[in-house]
Design a protein around this motif. Structure first.
Motif, PDB file in Angstrom:
ATOM      1  N   ARG A  54       0.817  -1.221   0.000  1.00  0.00           N
ATOM      2  CA  ARG A  54       0.000   0.000   0.000  1.00  0.00           C
ATOM      3  C   ARG A  54       0.849   1.269   0.000  1.00  0.00           C
TER       4      ARG A  54
ATOM      5  N   ARG B 170       3.130   2.418   2.176  1.00  0.00           N
ATOM      6  CA  ARG B 170       3.204   3.114   3.454  1.00  0.00           C
ATOM      7  C   ARG B 170       4.576   3.736   3.640  1.00  0.00           C
TER       8      ARG B 170
ATOM      9  N   GLY C 109      -7.089  -4.817  12.124  1.00  0.00           N
ATOM     10  CA  GLY C 109      -6.888  -3.803  11.098  1.00  0.00           C
ATOM     11  C   GLY C 109      -6.094  -2.589  11.514  1.00  0.00           C
TER      12      GLY C 109
ATOM     13  N   PHE D 110      -0.551  -3.573   9.657  1.00  0.00           N
ATOM     14  CA  PHE D 110      -0.457  -4.402   8.463  1.00  0.00           C
ATOM     15  C   PHE D 110       0.972  -4.910   8.361  1.00  0.00           C
TER      16      PHE D 110
ATOM     17  N   ASP E 135       3.652  -6.246   5.829  1.00  0.00           N
ATOM     18  CA  ASP E 135       3.986  -6.369   4.415  1.00  0.00           C
ATOM     19  C   ASP E 135       4.840  -7.594   4.109  1.00  0.00           C
TER      20      ASP E 135
ATOM     21  N   SER F 208       3.375  -1.777   9.429  1.00  0.00           N
ATOM     22  CA  SER F 208       2.985  -0.391   9.195  1.00  0.00           C
ATOM     23  C   SER F 208       1.545  -0.227   9.667  1.00  0.00           C
TER      24      SER F 208
ATOM     25  N   GLY G  25      -2.336   0.086   9.750  1.00  0.00           N
ATOM     26  CA  GLY G  25      -3.408  -0.500   8.955  1.00  0.00           C
ATOM     27  C   GLY G  25      -4.438   0.543   8.571  1.00  0.00           C
ATOM     28  N   GLU G  26      -5.533   0.066   8.017  1.00  0.00           N
ATOM     29  CA  GLU G  26      -6.597   0.964   7.569  1.00  0.00           C
ATOM     30  C   GLU G  26      -7.442   1.499   8.724  1.00  0.00           C
ATOM     31  N   ARG G  27      -7.554   0.729   9.793  1.00  0.00           N
ATOM     32  CA  ARG G  27      -8.399   1.119  10.917  1.00  0.00           C
ATOM     33  C   ARG G  27      -7.668   2.117  11.804  1.00  0.00           C
ATOM     34  N   LYS G  28      -8.344   3.158  12.189  1.00  0.00           N
ATOM     35  CA  LYS G  28      -7.760   4.206  13.026  1.00  0.00           C
ATOM     36  C   LYS G  28      -8.114   3.970  14.491  1.00  0.00           C
TER      37      LYS G  28
END
Length: 80
Positions: free
Chosen positions: A2, A4, A35, A38, A40, A51, A53-56
């Motif tokens: 992604r 990052r 989430g 992540f 890699d 790194s 993830g998408e969830r904050k």
């Protein structure tokens, strides 16, 4: 995957916190599953490449941790 910017290894987290790698690994695995992180470079025996993830990690007020008032309200509801 992604693109990052900031990546860190599980070993670096364990060393920085002064925690056993197995403890960090369990928590990182949970964070990946939820989430928040992540990896890699997934796979058993491979060095992680972690790194964000998408969830904050935020509460309703946009902060990472709840305010004192939010904790008081929550505790009052539990104690009632």
């Amino acid at each position: 995957r992604r693109g990052r910017e900031v990546k860190v290894t599980l070993r670096a987290i364990a060393d920085d916190l002064g925690w056993d790698r197995s403890v960090v690994s369990r928590n990182v695995t949970k964070a990946i599953g939820l989430g928040f992180l992540f990896d890699d470079n997934p796979g058993q025996g491979r060095e992680s490449d972690l790194s964000l993830g998408e969830r904050k990690l935020e509460t309703s007020n946009g902060d990472v941790l709840p305010t004192v008032d939010e904790i008081r309200i929550g505790m009052a509801a539990v104690m009632a």
